[in-house]
Design an enzyme around this catalytic site. Sequence first.
Site, PDB file in Angstrom:
ATOM      1  N   LYS A 145       0.834  -1.217   0.000  1.00 39.06           N
ATOM      2  CA  LYS A 145       0.000   0.000   0.000  1.00 39.06           C
ATOM      3  C   LYS A 145       0.863   1.258   0.000  1.00 39.06           C
ATOM      4  CE  LYS A 145      -2.319  -0.769   3.800  1.00 39.06           C
ATOM      5  NZ  LYS A 145      -1.771  -2.084   4.212  1.00 39.06           N
ATOM      6  N   ARG A 203      11.953  -2.875  10.771  1.00 42.40           N
ATOM      7  CA  ARG A 203      10.920  -2.238  11.591  1.00 42.40           C
ATOM      8  C   ARG A 203      10.588  -3.178  12.740  1.00 42.40           C
ATOM      9  NH1 ARG A 203       6.032  -0.111   7.767  1.00 42.40           N
ATOM     10  NH2 ARG A 203       4.807  -0.898   9.509  1.00 42.40           N
ATOM     11  N   ARG A 213      -9.051   1.731   9.313  1.00 41.45           N
ATOM     12  CA  ARG A 213      -8.611   0.386   9.679  1.00 41.45           C
ATOM     13  C   ARG A 213      -9.751  -0.419  10.300  1.00 41.45           C
ATOM     14  NH1 ARG A 213      -3.022   0.881   8.849  1.00 41.45           N
ATOM     15  NH2 ARG A 213      -1.855  -0.762   9.810  1.00 41.45           N
ATOM     16  N   ARG A 221      11.655  -7.131   4.669  1.00 40.35           N
ATOM     17  CA  ARG A 221      11.707  -5.680   4.477  1.00 40.35           C
ATOM     18  C   ARG A 221      12.734  -5.035   5.408  1.00 40.35           C
ATOM     19  NH1 ARG A 221       6.178  -2.344   4.614  1.00 40.35           N
ATOM     20  NH2 ARG A 221       6.109  -2.938   6.815  1.00 40.35           N
ATOM     21  N   ARG A 263      -0.369  -8.626  13.347  1.00 33.58           N
ATOM     22  CA  ARG A 263      -0.891  -7.608  12.424  1.00 33.58           C
ATOM     23  C   ARG A 263      -1.839  -8.238  11.404  1.00 33.58           C
ATOM     24  NH1 ARG A 263       4.308  -5.157  10.108  1.00 33.58           N
ATOM     25  NH2 ARG A 263       3.011  -3.601   9.081  1.00 33.58           N
TER      26      ARG A 263
END
Length: 212
Positions: A13, A160, A88, A127, A171
């Site tokens: 996103k 992260r 969300r 990532r 998540r």
Amino acid sequence: MRIVLVGPPGVGKGTQAKRLAEKLKVPHVSTGEILREAVREGTPLGSKARETMERGDLVPDSIVDEILRGKLRSKACENGFVLDGYPRNLEQARTLDGFLGESGRRLKRVIDLEAPDAVIIERLSGRRSCRECQANYHVKFLPPARDGRCDQCRGELIQRTDDRPETIRQRLKVYVEQTQALVELYEEQGLLRRVAADRSVEEIGQEILASL
Ligand code: AMP
């Protein structure tokens, strides 16, 4: 043009929202980025949100609603925006409608980016982000030229805290339990377009543009 991107964490996103916003010449508004910046800077907002984000849970609506209200009222968003990470849950969707309605505005399109869980987990766990300029890399799909260093600013590449395996699982669970309901809501409203995100950044970007 007022556009929302929805989809599970790690589906791309942020990458697509940034590209789309540049193309349409409107701001990219990411509540996750705003919160991460607040955490980095150690502001009161950051200290309120940090633990919840590190657990992979949603920060309270009251906090994100306040952030969003400020952004939507800014002059920069007068001609539109690409929103990524908000809403969300259904309550936030109602809040967004309310904020826009105050000035007679409406959403134009909601893009739902989807990819299989295995793809998402591989993307998130590989990532890496630059500590200095926040540019994103991937150990396998988008490695930096020099190990552990950002190509643009030479900053250190870090993972992260919410991209660690246990937080990724949480998540994804939160997405299924709270966020996925938005897909149905926006479909009923005729705003939704589904775009398969298991392809190149370029291909996905083109399909998003075509769907507007
Ligand atoms: P993101 O970068 O969009 O994946 O967001 C990172 C984290 O920030 C999320 O896991 C949440 O803890 C928090 N966050 C971002 N946007 C929202 C939102 N609209 N509502 C609640 N929490 C959010």
